[in-house]
Design an enzyme around this catalytic site. Structure first.
Site, PDB file in Angstrom:
ATOM      1  N   TRP A 180       0.793  -1.221   0.000  1.00  0.00           N
ATOM      2  CA  TRP A 180       0.000   0.000   0.000  1.00  0.00           C
ATOM      3  C   TRP A 180       0.827   1.273   0.000  1.00  0.00           C
ATOM      4  O   TRP A 180       0.306   2.352  -0.264  1.00  0.00           O
ATOM      5  CB  TRP A 180      -0.905   0.023   1.239  1.00  0.00           C
ATOM      6  CG  TRP A 180      -0.143  -0.330   2.493  1.00  0.00           C
ATOM      7  CD1 TRP A 180      -0.078  -1.546   3.100  1.00  0.00           C
ATOM      8  CD2 TRP A 180       0.718   0.530   3.254  1.00  0.00           C
ATOM      9  NE1 TRP A 180       0.752  -1.506   4.197  1.00  0.00           N
ATOM     10  CE2 TRP A 180       1.259  -0.234   4.310  1.00  0.00           C
ATOM     11  CE3 TRP A 180       1.074   1.885   3.155  1.00  0.00           C
ATOM     12  CZ2 TRP A 180       2.147   0.298   5.255  1.00  0.00           C
ATOM     13  CZ3 TRP A 180       1.957   2.420   4.087  1.00  0.00           C
ATOM     14  CH2 TRP A 180       2.478   1.627   5.125  1.00  0.00           C
TER      15      TRP A 180
ATOM     16  N   GLU B  84      11.023  -7.899  -3.278  1.00  0.00           N
ATOM     17  CA  GLU B  84      11.583  -6.669  -2.707  1.00  0.00           C
ATOM     18  C   GLU B  84      10.916  -6.504  -1.359  1.00  0.00           C
ATOM     19  O   GLU B  84       9.736  -6.181  -1.275  1.00  0.00           O
ATOM     20  CB  GLU B  84      11.318  -5.482  -3.630  1.00  0.00           C
ATOM     21  CG  GLU B  84      12.126  -4.243  -3.257  1.00  0.00           C
ATOM     22  CD  GLU B  84      11.363  -3.272  -2.381  1.00  0.00           C
ATOM     23  OE1 GLU B  84      11.555  -3.328  -1.127  1.00  0.00           O
ATOM     24  OE2 GLU B  84      10.601  -2.475  -2.917  1.00  0.00           O
TER      25      GLU B  84
ATOM     26  N   CYS C 160      10.450   1.439   2.100  1.00  0.00           N
ATOM     27  CA  CYS C 160      11.517   0.449   2.320  1.00  0.00           C
ATOM     28  C   CYS C 160      12.890   1.080   2.146  1.00  0.00           C
ATOM     29  O   CYS C 160      13.839   0.705   2.831  1.00  0.00           O
ATOM     30  CB  CYS C 160      11.349  -0.726   1.355  1.00  0.00           C
ATOM     31  SG  CYS C 160       9.849  -1.678   1.627  1.00  0.00           S
TER      32      CYS C 160
END
Length: 461
Positions: free
Chosen positions: A136, A234, A268
């Site tokens: 998201w 990932e 990330c």
């Protein structure tokens, strides 16, 4: 988790959706397989025409889809518009470069003769329907950086998006339909995580890509491994941001604030662990903490807001647990470490120092506007601290010393090293990590070839 739009700025549920049933999932898988049989033979020029059209439509929709993203997951609306613009740019890049990236390769006449051939060609052919399990936090970008290369390679896409961004997920299917892609080339599957295994095991699905948490990555990789299907993962990151004495401290501190709180700190590749040489530690810490404290936290639809809410109540609770554990075990709070009053899942931009290995925050990813600050005595300790993490996505280093540059490039355990700036993805450069940050690469020529059948074509003499 229900499939629903819940505004994280106030906790209000705006729309809910029913998950697709088994019959509808079957219909969509059949449609994907049928679409692939014909779409795989289309010329690059036709694929590029369609993708350019999708990019143009996305530009036209930028204001509206940005509001949808902000309402669904809380990113500041200016950042949402920038995300949409970045997606259109990536679509055009792949439309313009895919044919070149996937051009036939010839190893050379001498190699061909040595094998007894008159000619040898390496050809990149599409695999088929690819399942994308997406998060998201960048609800457009994460999908487009898979979809653009996959479609240009001749594959078709099946999107299982995060359950809290259903409107964005449905928009993406509609975008490719409006652009003129044949029916079934890109479909959104509104399903819960429990449906992923059966979809991935279906023989019509040839591969999968996942961006998300480490547990989600393990689950998808385990199923794909059992089925012997290609995956690209990932996963999380706890990127170091190293500042050495030769750095421009003012620039490094200012950039550090942006690097930590981009997307409300829920990225990330956001810098999370700030490792500063002792000679410049105090100067950097003062500037960095002041910059974090000065950020405007509030309504993400307000053009002046710099940090919006976290995407979910659970996400904020998880972040608070890490901060509370660190403080209880001796961490020093330079700013933040509290939730503001009022509705919504907000958390104050936070800087912690005096971090020790016993604290959970030392090894766990902080997904929110919380930074940990470390003091390094020398280059060796800076490298050791940077690598003291189970993750290895990217890294940032501030130095003007070329000897230090060479050392960091050689020794940092990460998929990227960004000097005197912050990590950012670009369609022309490979993106991905090592260790528990996953495997495989997205973007660039490396990314488009991940889901290709690399075929050796041998012609006898």
């Amino acid at each position: 988790m229900p499939i629903a739009t819940v505004n994280p700025a106030n906790g209000e549920t705006l729309k809910t959706y029913d998950a697709l049933g088994a019959e509808e999932i079957e219909r969509r898988l059949a449609t994907a397989e049928s679409a692939f049989r014909t779409y795989r033979t289309t010329a690059f020029a036709e694929r590029a025409r369609l993708l350019h059209r999708a990019a143009d439509l996305l530009d036209e929709d930028q204001t509206d889809i940005a509001q949808v993203m902000t309402t669904e997951m809380g990113k500041p609306v200016k950042q949402a518009r920038a995300e949409a613009a970045k997606c259109a740019k990536a679509m055009r890049w792949y439309a313009d470069h895919a044919e070149e990236l996937l051009a036939d390769e010839e190893p050379g006449e001498s190699y061909a003769r040595d094998s007894g051939a008159s000619r040898v060609i390496v050809r990149y052919r599409p695999l088929g329907p690819v399942l994308a399990v997406m998060p998201w936090n960048f609800p457009l970008w994460q999908v487009i950086r898979f979809a653009a290369p996959a479609l240009m390679a001749g594959n078709v896409g099946l999107l299982k998006h995060a359950s809290n961004v259903p409107q964005t997920a449905l928009y993406l299917e509609e975008l490719f339909r409006r652009a003129g892609f044949p029916d079934g080339c890109f479909q959104t599957l509104l399903v819960g995580s429990g449906a992923v295994e059966d979809i991935l095991r279906d023989p019509r699905v040839k591969a999968a890509t996942l961006t998300g948490s480490e547990p989600a990555g393990r689950a998808v990789a385990a199923v794909a491994g059992d089925e012997i299907k290609k995956t690209v993962l990932e996963l999380g990151g706890s990127d170091p941001y190293v500042v050495m004495p030769s750095a421009d401290i003012d620039r490094a501190a200012k950039t550090a604030v942006t690097a930590r709180v981009q997307n409300n700190g829920q990225s990330c590749i956001a810098a999370k662990r700030f490792i500063v040489h002792t000679d410049v530690f105090d100067a950097f810490a003062e500037r960095f903490a002041a910059g974090m404290k000065a950020l405007k936290v509030g309504d993400p639809l307000d053009e002046e807001t710099e940090v919006g809410p976290l995407s979910s109540e659970q996400g904020r609770s998880d972040l608070e647990e890490l901060v509370d554990d660190a403080v209880e075990n001796g961490a020093t709070v330079l700013c933040g470490a509290e939730r503001p009053d009022g509705a919504g899942w907000f958390y104050a931009p936070t800087v912690l120092t005096d971090i020790t290995p016993e604290m959970r925050i030392h090894l766990e990813e902080t997904f929110g506007p919380v930074a940990t600050l470390y003091r390094a005595a020398d280059l060796d300790e800076a490298v050791a601290l940077a690598n003291d993490t189970p993750f290895g996505l990217s890294s940032n280093v501030w130095t003007r010393d070329e000897t230090e540059v060479d050392r960091f490039v050689r020794d940092l355990e990460a998929g990227g090293v960004y000097f005197n700036g912050m990590t950012a993805s670009h369609p022309a450069f490979p993106f991905g990590g090592i260790k528990r940050s996953g495997y495989g690469r997205e973007l660039s020529g490396h990314g488009i070839r991940e889901f290709c059948n690399i075929t050796t074509v041998w012609h006898g003499a």
